[in-house]
Design a protein around this motif. Structure first.
Motif, short mmCIF file in Angstrom:
data_model
loop_
_atom_site.label_atom_id
_atom_site.label_comp_id
_atom_site.label_asym_id
_atom_site.label_seq_id
_atom_site.Cartn_x
_atom_site.Cartn_y
_atom_site.Cartn_z
N LEU A 148 23.97 66.95 69.94
CA LEU A 148 23.45 65.94 70.86
C LEU A 148 22.51 66.61 71.85
O LEU A 148 22.59 67.81 72.07
CB LEU A 148 24.59 65.25 71.62
CG LEU A 148 25.42 66.14 72.57
CD1 LEU A 148 25.95 65.31 73.71
CD2 LEU A 148 26.56 66.82 71.82
N GLN A 149 21.63 65.78 72.40
CA GLN A 149 20.77 66.26 73.48
C GLN A 149 20.93 65.32 74.68
O GLN A 149 21.71 65.60 75.58
CB GLN A 149 19.32 66.36 73.01
CG GLN A 149 19.12 67.51 72.02
CD GLN A 149 17.67 67.73 71.64
OE1 GLN A 149 16.78 67.65 72.48
NE2 GLN A 149 17.41 68.00 70.37
N CYS A 150 20.26 64.18 74.66
CA CYS A 150 20.44 63.26 75.80
C CYS A 150 21.81 62.59 75.75
O CYS A 150 22.36 62.21 76.77
CB CYS A 150 19.34 62.21 75.82
SG CYS A 150 19.53 60.86 74.62
N TYR A 152 22.69 59.67 74.45
CA TYR A 152 22.76 58.21 74.45
C TYR A 152 23.22 57.65 73.10
O TYR A 152 24.03 56.73 73.05
CB TYR A 152 21.40 57.61 74.82
CG TYR A 152 21.49 56.15 75.18
CD1 TYR A 152 21.85 55.76 76.46
CD2 TYR A 152 21.22 55.16 74.25
CE1 TYR A 152 21.96 54.41 76.81
CE2 TYR A 152 21.32 53.82 74.57
CZ TYR A 152 21.69 53.45 75.85
OH TYR A 152 21.80 52.11 76.18
N CYS A 153 22.75 58.24 72.02
CA CYS A 153 23.10 57.73 70.69
C CYS A 153 24.42 58.31 70.19
O CYS A 153 24.94 57.88 69.16
CB CYS A 153 21.99 58.05 69.69
SG CYS A 153 21.91 59.80 69.19
N THR A 154 24.97 59.30 70.89
CA THR A 154 26.11 60.06 70.39
C THR A 154 27.35 59.22 70.09
O THR A 154 27.98 59.42 69.04
CB THR A 154 26.46 61.21 71.37
OG1 THR A 154 25.31 62.02 71.57
CG2 THR A 154 27.59 62.06 70.82
N CYS A 185 18.53 59.21 66.08
CA CYS A 185 18.60 60.12 67.22
C CYS A 185 17.17 60.43 67.64
O CYS A 185 16.46 61.17 66.95
CB CYS A 185 19.33 61.42 66.87
SG CYS A 185 19.31 62.65 68.19
N ARG A 186 16.74 59.86 68.74
CA ARG A 186 15.35 60.05 69.17
C ARG A 186 15.08 61.46 69.66
O ARG A 186 13.94 61.89 69.77
CB ARG A 186 15.01 59.01 70.25
CG ARG A 186 14.91 57.59 69.68
CD ARG A 186 14.65 56.56 70.76
NE ARG A 186 14.38 55.24 70.18
CZ ARG A 186 15.32 54.39 69.80
NH1 ARG A 186 16.59 54.72 69.94
NH2 ARG A 186 15.00 53.21 69.28
N CYS A 187 16.15 62.21 69.96
CA CYS A 187 15.99 63.60 70.37
C CYS A 187 15.87 64.53 69.15
O CYS A 187 15.49 65.69 69.30
CB CYS A 187 17.18 64.05 71.22
SG CYS A 187 17.37 63.13 72.76
N GLY A 188 16.21 64.04 67.97
CA GLY A 188 16.07 64.83 66.75
C GLY A 188 17.17 65.86 66.54
O GLY A 188 16.90 66.95 66.02
N ALA A 189 18.40 65.53 66.90
CA ALA A 189 19.51 66.49 66.75
C ALA A 189 20.18 66.38 65.38
O ALA A 189 21.39 66.63 65.24
CB ALA A 189 20.54 66.26 67.85
#
Length: 206
Positions: A148-150, A152-154, A185-189
């Motif tokens: 995960l990064q931000c 939100y989608c986790t 995942c908009r952060c690309g994780a």
């Protein structure tokens, strides 16, 4: 002048929704035969007021009985009525997966699921995975693999990932990617997410 109009509007109880509904009703009346006009007006009135229904369900292992708007989504019920804000509102169109929860053990997009549909059924959210202070193996795997990064989608990613494993779909990297394709995942994780699912699968299936 604008203040006077606003005051008049508020005094009369006129809302934008009422104006739109009235306009739609008038449009329908102008093109429908006389015998159908009353039915059209009644239909618009029902759409404006809505109806309430009672649902009895099991949410994260606890029985609940609620009186809800028949048009409410499961997502809004969970967030607004049950204060289970781990389930996120993303696109609100069932395309991002952020609102994924389990309904009778199967993943669903709660933004597209009517709350009335949960009557007599079992709902599990991200808050219901851990057992006390002990994280679910999938939750721990996401932490271990920086999946995960931000964040939100986790929650939605984890709920889908659990279903991926319990449904027997974590058989290969490609199979996992295919099953998880509905969760964005908009952060690309994605690399970490794949590794987390593979790690958790060994624990959950072992």
């Amino acid at each position: 002048m604008e203040d006077e109009r606003s005051e008049t509007t508020q005094t009369c109880g006129v809302t934008r929704r009422v104006v739109l509904a009235s306009g739609a009703g008038a449009a329908a009346a102008s093109i429908l035969p006389l015998e159908q006009r009353a039915q059209a007006q009644q239909q618009f009135a029902r759409a404006e007021t809505g109806q309430t229904v009672q649902v009895s369900a099991n949410v994260n292992g606890r029985p609940v009985i609620l009186e809800i708007d028949s048009r409410a989504s499961l997502l809004d019920l969970l967030r607004e009525r049950r204060e289970l804000t781990g389930t996120k509102k993303g696109c609100d169109h069932g395309q991002c997966g952020a609102c994924t929860v389990h309904l009778d053990g199967r993943p669903v997009s709660s933004c597209l699921t009517l709350a009335a549909k949960i009557d007599g059924r079992q709902v599990t959210t991200i808050e219901g995975l851990a057992e006390g202070a002990d994280l679910h193996p999938m939750q721990q795997a996401f932490i271990d693999n920086d999946a995960l990064q931000c964040g939100y989608c986790t929650p939605g990613q984890i709920m889908s990932a659990v279903a991926c494993v319990t449904g027997g779909h974590a058989t290969s990297p490609d199979a996992i990617r295919e099953f998880m394709s509905g969760n964005i995942c908009r952060c690309g994780a994605y690399v970490g997410i794949l590794a987390a699912i593979q790690q958790a699968a060994k624990v959950m299936e072992g």
